[in-house]
Design an enzyme around this catalytic site. Structure first.
Site, PDB file in Angstrom:
ATOM      1  N   GLY A  31       0.813  -1.216   0.000  1.00  0.00           N
ATOM      2  CA  GLY A  31       0.000   0.000   0.000  1.00  0.00           C
ATOM      3  C   GLY A  31       0.843   1.261   0.000  1.00  0.00           C
ATOM      4  O   GLY A  31       2.035   1.217  -0.319  1.00  0.00           O
ATOM      5  N   LEU A  33       0.527   3.664  -2.088  1.00  0.00           N
ATOM      6  CA  LEU A  33       0.939   3.529  -3.486  1.00  0.00           C
ATOM      7  C   LEU A  33       1.494   4.829  -4.062  1.00  0.00           C
ATOM      8  O   LEU A  33       1.033   5.917  -3.734  1.00  0.00           O
ATOM      9  CB  LEU A  33      -0.262   3.067  -4.313  1.00  0.00           C
ATOM     10  N   HIS A  37       4.542   2.016  -8.068  1.00  0.00           N
ATOM     11  CA  HIS A  37       3.510   0.972  -8.094  1.00  0.00           C
ATOM     12  C   HIS A  37       2.634   1.121  -9.343  1.00  0.00           C
ATOM     13  O   HIS A  37       2.265   0.146  -9.971  1.00  0.00           O
ATOM     14  CB  HIS A  37       2.597   1.097  -6.871  1.00  0.00           C
ATOM     15  N   LYS A 149      13.900  -1.054  -7.813  1.00  0.00           N
ATOM     16  CA  LYS A 149      14.472  -0.343  -6.673  1.00  0.00           C
ATOM     17  C   LYS A 149      14.815  -1.362  -5.580  1.00  0.00           C
ATOM     18  O   LYS A 149      15.829  -1.280  -4.920  1.00  0.00           O
ATOM     19  CB  LYS A 149      13.498   0.703  -6.137  1.00  0.00           C
ATOM     20  N   ASP A 150      13.930  -2.357  -5.432  1.00  0.00           N
ATOM     21  CA  ASP A 150      14.181  -3.434  -4.470  1.00  0.00           C
ATOM     22  C   ASP A 150      14.865  -4.583  -5.217  1.00  0.00           C
ATOM     23  O   ASP A 150      14.306  -5.678  -5.372  1.00  0.00           O
ATOM     24  CB  ASP A 150      12.860  -3.899  -3.853  1.00  0.00           C
ATOM     25  N   ARG A 187       8.342   5.077   1.730  1.00  0.00           N
ATOM     26  CA  ARG A 187       9.034   5.662   2.896  1.00  0.00           C
ATOM     27  C   ARG A 187       9.467   7.109   2.647  1.00  0.00           C
ATOM     28  O   ARG A 187       9.836   7.798   3.597  1.00  0.00           O
ATOM     29  CB  ARG A 187      10.229   4.803   3.297  1.00  0.00           C
TER      30      ARG A 187
HETATM   31  O1  PAF Z   1       7.960  -4.644  -2.119  1.00  0.00           O
HETATM   32  C1  PAF Z   1       7.039  -4.704  -1.278  1.00  0.00           C
HETATM   33  O2  PAF Z   1       6.203  -3.818  -1.149  1.00  0.00           O
HETATM   34  C2  PAF Z   1       6.948  -5.917  -0.374  1.00  0.00           C
HETATM   35  O3  PAF Z   1       8.207  -6.355   0.006  1.00  0.00           O
HETATM   36  C3  PAF Z   1       6.123  -7.070  -0.969  1.00  0.00           C
HETATM   37  C4  PAF Z   1       6.756  -7.625  -2.220  1.00  0.00           C
HETATM   38  C5  PAF Z   1       4.720  -6.579  -1.269  1.00  0.00           C
HETATM   39  C6  PAF Z   1       6.010  -8.208   0.049  1.00  0.00           C
HETATM   40  O4  PAF Z   1       5.409  -7.797   1.225  1.00  0.00           O
END
Ligand code: PAF
Length: 281
Positions: A31, A33, A37, A149-150, A187
């Protein structure tokens, strides 16, 4: 847009779609967003018959001293955004649906969690892999969309999908940045105006690193990191968790920089931890 909260309802919905031969694009989120996203949702919309987005703030991926409690929760705004982006289903289970009393199974991908964020966020990737595995079981997506990014998260999930022969295709999407280069992140909402100005230095350092590697000016990782730390040291309330040059597949640190390479960093600005990376193809 349909909102589904129970696992059983989500599973029956998916089963019906599968019987009709429809493809499902899945965007798992916590969430709050943002444009990052939305770019995943748009890609999923383009490539699938049905788009499912989940919102679940996963307690298992937060350490005891981390920001689980204060993580931004904005269900109404998120819902409105997803309607606008033509999402078919919002799956929003409660924590006791995902982790009922007695829950104990976890998914661990040890090799890929020894570097980068792994040592700084013990248990984090186990929490991510566990919830994503469970969400895949429930949603049964054809494709699942994650942002670069992740980057380490993507590698962990890709490994899990391969190792466990999960019938889902992972689609990695480029990081979406704000105008000045700051990577979009839920964040970022924690940052004060002053901190927001400082936050950009992480991207500036990574960008400089990419230039220095691209032009073969600095191919010794230690020297490069020292040079980039000079940029980060100018952040008044900043603290660097790490800044590393790693192999983009194994995530192991490089002894001498060769391509492809991943330059990744994590910094604290006040009470906010930010991560970012650049891929040098
Ligand atoms: O990237 C994220 O927002 C979270 O790590 C995910 C993939 C939704 C898992 O909780």
């Amino acid at each position: 847009m349909k909102i589904i909260r129970s696992i059983q309802d989500m599973q029956s919905y998916t089963m019906r779609l599968q019987m009709q031969g429809q493809s499902i694009g899945f965007v798992p989120t916590m969430g709050a967003l943002h444009e990052g996203h939305r770019s995943l949702v748009r890609r999923a919309r383009d490539e699938n018959d049905i788009v499912v987005v989940s919102i679940f703030v996963n307690p298992l991926q937060f350490g005891p001293k981390e920001d689980y409690k204060r993580y931004p929760r904005r269900f109404a705004q998120d819902e409105a955004l997803l309607v606008k982006d033509h999402v078919d289903v919002l799956f929003a289970p409660g924590a006791d649906a995902i982790y009922p009393q007695g829950y104990t199974t976890v998914v661990d991908v040890p090799a890929l969690t020894r570097t980068l964020c792994g040592p700084f966020r013990r248990g984090h990737f186990q929490g991510v892999a566990t919830v994503v595995a469970k969400l895949f079981e429930i949603v049964q997506p054809t494709r699942a969309y994650f942002g670069e990014k992740d980057y380490q998260q993507i590698r962990v999930i890709a490994r899990m999908i391969d190792d466990l022969a999960m019938p889902v295709r992972l689609v990695a999407c480029s990081t979406v940045r704000e105008k000045d280069g700051l990577a979009c992140s839920s964040r970022n909402r924690y940052l004060s105006r002053k901190e927001r100005e400082e936050a950009i230095k992480l991207y500036q350092a990574l960008y400089l690193g990419r230039e220095l590697i691209d032009q073969k000016i600095m191919l010794n990782p230690q020297k490069l990191v020292r040079r980039l730390m000079d940029v980060l040291k100018t952040i008044p309330h900043g603290r660097v968790d790490y800044l590393s040059v790693v192999d983009p597949v194994t995530l192991e640190p490089m002894k001498r920089i060769h391509r492809p390479a991943l330059l990744a960093g994590a910094i604290w600005i006040g009470k906010t931890r930010l991560i970012d990376n650049v891929i040098i193809p």
